[in-house]
Design a protein around this motif. Structure first.
Motif, PDB file in Angstrom:
ATOM      1  N   ASP A  26       5.505   8.926   4.573  1.00 40.80           N
ATOM      2  CA  ASP A  26       4.771   7.851   5.258  1.00 40.80           C
ATOM      3  C   ASP A  26       3.906   8.432   6.376  1.00 40.80           C
ATOM      4  OD1 ASP A  26       3.893   5.371   6.203  1.00 40.80           O
ATOM      5  OD2 ASP A  26       5.696   5.073   7.426  1.00 40.80           O
ATOM      6  N   GLU A  59       8.190  -7.413   3.848  1.00 45.31           N
ATOM      7  CA  GLU A  59       6.821  -7.085   3.452  1.00 45.31           C
ATOM      8  C   GLU A  59       5.973  -8.342   3.586  1.00 45.31           C
ATOM      9  OE1 GLU A  59       4.685  -4.892  -0.304  1.00 45.31           O
ATOM     10  OE2 GLU A  59       6.175  -6.421  -0.774  1.00 45.31           O
ATOM     11  N   ALA A  71      10.573  -1.164  -3.970  1.00 49.42           N
ATOM     12  CA  ALA A  71       9.206  -1.275  -4.469  1.00 49.42           C
ATOM     13  C   ALA A  71       8.237  -1.547  -3.324  1.00 49.42           C
ATOM     14  CB  ALA A  71       9.116  -2.367  -5.529  1.00 49.42           C
ATOM     15  N   ALA A  72       8.642  -2.380  -2.376  1.00 52.82           N
ATOM     16  CA  ALA A  72       7.787  -2.658  -1.215  1.00 52.82           C
ATOM     17  C   ALA A  72       7.549  -1.373  -0.422  1.00 52.82           C
ATOM     18  CB  ALA A  72       8.431  -3.724  -0.326  1.00 52.82           C
ATOM     19  N   TRP A  74       7.694   1.696  -1.581  1.00 56.63           N
ATOM     20  CA  TRP A  74       6.825   2.562  -2.383  1.00 56.63           C
ATOM     21  C   TRP A  74       5.367   2.142  -2.263  1.00 56.63           C
ATOM     22  CZ3 TRP A  74      10.372   1.719  -7.190  1.00 56.63           C
ATOM     23  CH2 TRP A  74      11.567   2.424  -7.010  1.00 56.63           C
ATOM     24  N   ARG A  75       5.111   0.841  -2.230  1.00 60.04           N
ATOM     25  CA  ARG A  75       3.719   0.360  -2.115  1.00 60.04           C
ATOM     26  C   ARG A  75       3.085   0.781  -0.796  1.00 60.04           C
ATOM     27  NH1 ARG A  75       5.865  -3.971  -5.080  1.00 60.04           N
ATOM     28  NH2 ARG A  75       6.440  -5.190  -3.233  1.00 60.04           N
ATOM     29  N   ALA A  76       3.887   0.996   0.232  1.00 60.73           N
ATOM     30  CA  ALA A  76       3.364   1.384   1.549  1.00 60.73           C
ATOM     31  C   ALA A  76       3.050   2.876   1.644  1.00 60.73           C
ATOM     32  CB  ALA A  76       4.365   0.996   2.639  1.00 60.73           C
ATOM     33  N   ARG A  81       2.637   4.481  -4.387  1.00 60.03           N
ATOM     34  CA  ARG A  81       2.064   3.140  -4.558  1.00 60.03           C
ATOM     35  C   ARG A  81       1.962   2.692  -6.024  1.00 60.03           C
ATOM     36  NH1 ARG A  81      -0.155  -0.884  -1.895  1.00 60.03           N
ATOM     37  NH2 ARG A  81      -1.997  -1.948  -2.687  1.00 60.03           N
ATOM     38  N   PRO A  82       1.541   3.555  -6.960  1.00 63.38           N
ATOM     39  CA  PRO A  82       1.474   3.101  -8.357  1.00 63.38           C
ATOM     40  C   PRO A  82       2.823   2.605  -8.887  1.00 63.38           C
ATOM     41  CG  PRO A  82       0.229   5.122  -8.090  1.00 63.38           C
ATOM     42  CD  PRO A  82       0.982   4.907  -6.797  1.00 63.38           C
ATOM     43  N   GLY A  84       5.244   1.316  -7.025  1.00 68.57           N
ATOM     44  CA  GLY A  84       5.478   0.045  -6.354  1.00 68.57           C
ATOM     45  C   GLY A  84       4.667  -1.087  -6.947  1.00 68.57           C
ATOM     46  N   LEU A  85       3.437  -0.786  -7.325  1.00 71.76           N
ATOM     47  CA  LEU A  85       2.590  -1.818  -7.954  1.00 71.76           C
ATOM     48  C   LEU A  85       3.110  -2.179  -9.344  1.00 71.76           C
ATOM     49  CD1 LEU A  85      -0.962  -0.610  -6.867  1.00 71.76           C
ATOM     50  CD2 LEU A  85       0.310  -2.601  -6.001  1.00 71.76           C
ATOM     51  N   ARG A  88       5.673  -4.868  -9.527  1.00 72.42           N
ATOM     52  CA  ARG A  88       5.283  -6.280  -9.387  1.00 72.42           C
ATOM     53  C   ARG A  88       5.387  -7.016 -10.721  1.00 72.42           C
ATOM     54  NH1 ARG A  88       0.744  -6.529  -4.674  1.00 72.42           N
ATOM     55  NH2 ARG A  88       2.271  -6.200  -3.038  1.00 72.42           N
TER      56      ARG A  88
END
Length: 122
Positions: A26, A59, A71-72, A74-76, A81-82, A84-85, A88
């Motif tokens: 991060d 989130e 997942a949230a 990972w999206r950050a 991010r992929p 985490g997306l 969804r």
């Protein structure tokens, strides 16, 4: 970028390792990590025992737990991010949740192993 809040058990050697990795990844400082052993549980509306039993994050003002919380997180993080997306997608998230629940059954044994490794002489 919206700040994500993640609550974790700083008394758990396994959790400390995971959060240390996420902190390194991060680089933008998009995640506020709250150690339940040091800071309490802040403004989280979930009871401490529930926070310690299952991973939680907030989130965009919405509280999520389990695989959805991972997942949230990972999206950050741009590199994750992929993944985490992809989570969804309800089918992907359901699969990840099944894996998370299986992990929870193994977690006590993994925590003991991680604790022994931390206590081992260098």
């Amino acid at each position: 970028m919206t700040k994500l809040t993640v609550w974790f058990d700083g008394g758990c050697p396994l959790c400390r390792r995971e959060i240390a990795l996420m902190r390194r990844l991060d680089r933008a400082g998009a995640i506020a990590f709250v150690d339940l052993g040091v800071a309490g549980h802040g403004d989280c509306p979930v009871d401490r025992a529930d926070l310690l039993a299952r991973f939680h994050a907030r989130e965009d003002g919405r509280l999520v737990s389990g695989a959805a919380a991972f997942a949230a997180m990972w999206r950050a993080i741009p590199g994750l991010r992929p993944l985490g997306l992809a989570a969804r997608n309800p089918l992907v998230l359901a699969g990840l949740e099944r894996l998370y629940r299986a992990f929870l059954r193994l977690r006590p044994r993994l925590q003991r192993m991680a604790g022994r490794r931390e206590g081992a002489p260098a």
